[in-house]
Write a protein that holds these residues in place. Sequence first.
Motif, short mmCIF file in Angstrom:
data_model
loop_
_atom_site.label_atom_id
_atom_site.label_comp_id
_atom_site.label_asym_id
_atom_site.label_seq_id
_atom_site.Cartn_x
_atom_site.Cartn_y
_atom_site.Cartn_z
N ALA A 1 18.27 -15.53 7.91
CA ALA A 1 19.51 -16.24 7.56
C ALA A 1 19.46 -16.73 6.12
CB ALA A 1 19.72 -17.41 8.52
N ASP B 1 20.11 -13.83 3.82
CA ASP B 1 21.55 -13.56 3.77
C ASP B 1 22.27 -14.60 2.90
OD1 ASP B 1 21.16 -11.42 5.45
OD2 ASP B 1 21.80 -12.48 7.27
N CYS B 2 21.84 -15.85 3.01
CA CYS B 2 22.45 -16.92 2.23
C CYS B 2 22.27 -16.67 0.73
CB CYS B 2 21.84 -18.26 2.63
SG CYS B 2 22.31 -19.63 1.56
N ALA C 1 25.11 -21.37 8.02
CA ALA C 1 24.44 -20.59 9.07
C ALA C 1 22.92 -20.66 8.90
CB ALA C 1 24.92 -19.14 9.04
N ASP D 1 29.66 -20.31 4.17
CA ASP D 1 29.38 -20.06 5.59
C ASP D 1 27.94 -19.58 5.79
OD1 ASP D 1 31.96 -20.82 6.11
OD2 ASP D 1 32.73 -18.77 6.35
N ALA D 2 27.48 -18.76 4.86
CA ALA D 2 26.10 -18.25 4.97
C ALA D 2 25.10 -19.39 4.80
CB ALA D 2 25.86 -17.17 3.92
N ASP E 1 21.71 -23.97 10.17
CA ASP E 1 21.66 -24.00 11.64
C ASP E 1 20.45 -23.22 12.15
OD1 ASP E 1 23.96 -25.52 11.73
OD2 ASP E 1 25.29 -23.81 12.08
N ALA E 2 20.15 -22.11 11.51
CA ALA E 2 18.99 -21.31 11.92
C ALA E 2 17.70 -22.07 11.64
CB ALA E 2 18.98 -19.97 11.19
#
Length: 378
Positions: free
Chosen positions: A194, A197-198, A337, A333-334, A340-341
Amino acid sequence: MKKLALLLAMALAVLCCCPALADVQKGDRGEEVRYLQWLLQQTGWLNESPDGAFGNHTEQAVMDYQAAKGLEPTGVADAALMQQMDMDRVAQDRETHGADYYAPYTGNFVPPFDMDYTAPSHCITTVLRDMLYRDACRDHLALLEQEYALTATEDAAGYAEAAELWRKDVEAQYAAWAEASPTDRQAVEAAGAAWADCFAAQYGAMNASWAQPALAERQLMLMMKYYAGTLCELRSGAMPAPADPDMLVAEGSIEPDGFCETWAINGGTEFVTGCAEHAPLLGREYEWSLAGGEDAGAIAGIAGGWEQALAALYERWAALTPDSAGAVNIARDAFLAALDAQDAALSGSDVAPLARMEVVQLECMRLCGLLNHEIAVD
């Protein structure tokens, strides 16, 4: 907040590395007095926070220390006395944390002590006679040495190479974390993915927003470096309370420069320049830390405040660059996320709320600097 507190630590580090400190005595004021008080406090001779004013209590503490060492209790502290105090501080830390708690860095890196210095704060500590570092962060110091060499020309290629160093460090830390946590391996690996991706989404948003390759590469590097430091802290169990009252500085003692990286205390938390909206959050953190930093409800409320501040910064970014608003929203959003991960990987850990808040706080400060300082904003 630790990055802000680091600024004073950097000022103290400059003093530590100077070969000759002036003698200080009752009536003196300034950073050398503050450094002396910090040493006295760290070694248990002074129960007050450093304020830079050499008064009766500081004088008595110096005299007590001198008497304990078999020295004439003059109450005057010279460089040799402060060096002895600092050696005592290191010895005490080694007794508490182990003989390898401090280890000299053997490379050629001499950190530039200026307002842009952004080493992960857990990676640095100083002693009067030399620059020594915690053993746990030796690898990061090697990365910092490489980073400063790569970015000396301040071009996009150098920043890109430096960003890759920190990306690999984050990746390696997640691999080690997963290996050490077999029961949580899936969640840890998901958090690592995650964050990858961020970083990619953030890079895409910056490139879509501004045709400044060097800016995008540098900002990505900073984001990765900030996260590498926090990740090392939360994995090592060294995540501290975010506000340290011993690191508070008097108004005007640091030259105003930048945003969210320069601050002052004057009857509360006040910024010298920019970021006035963040000052109340830092004030709440300060009060929380003074209370012992154990109120879970309080830290949750402060964390929520930082997440609101972050949302406002992303909204501002999108408004400034409407043609790339979609990419900015994807980056936002990334980031959420990834947070949260990270929470899922730390599930059940007391450090999870503080780790989340610190990551959000650092992102607020990075974005605030980006939007207010590094780019032209009408």
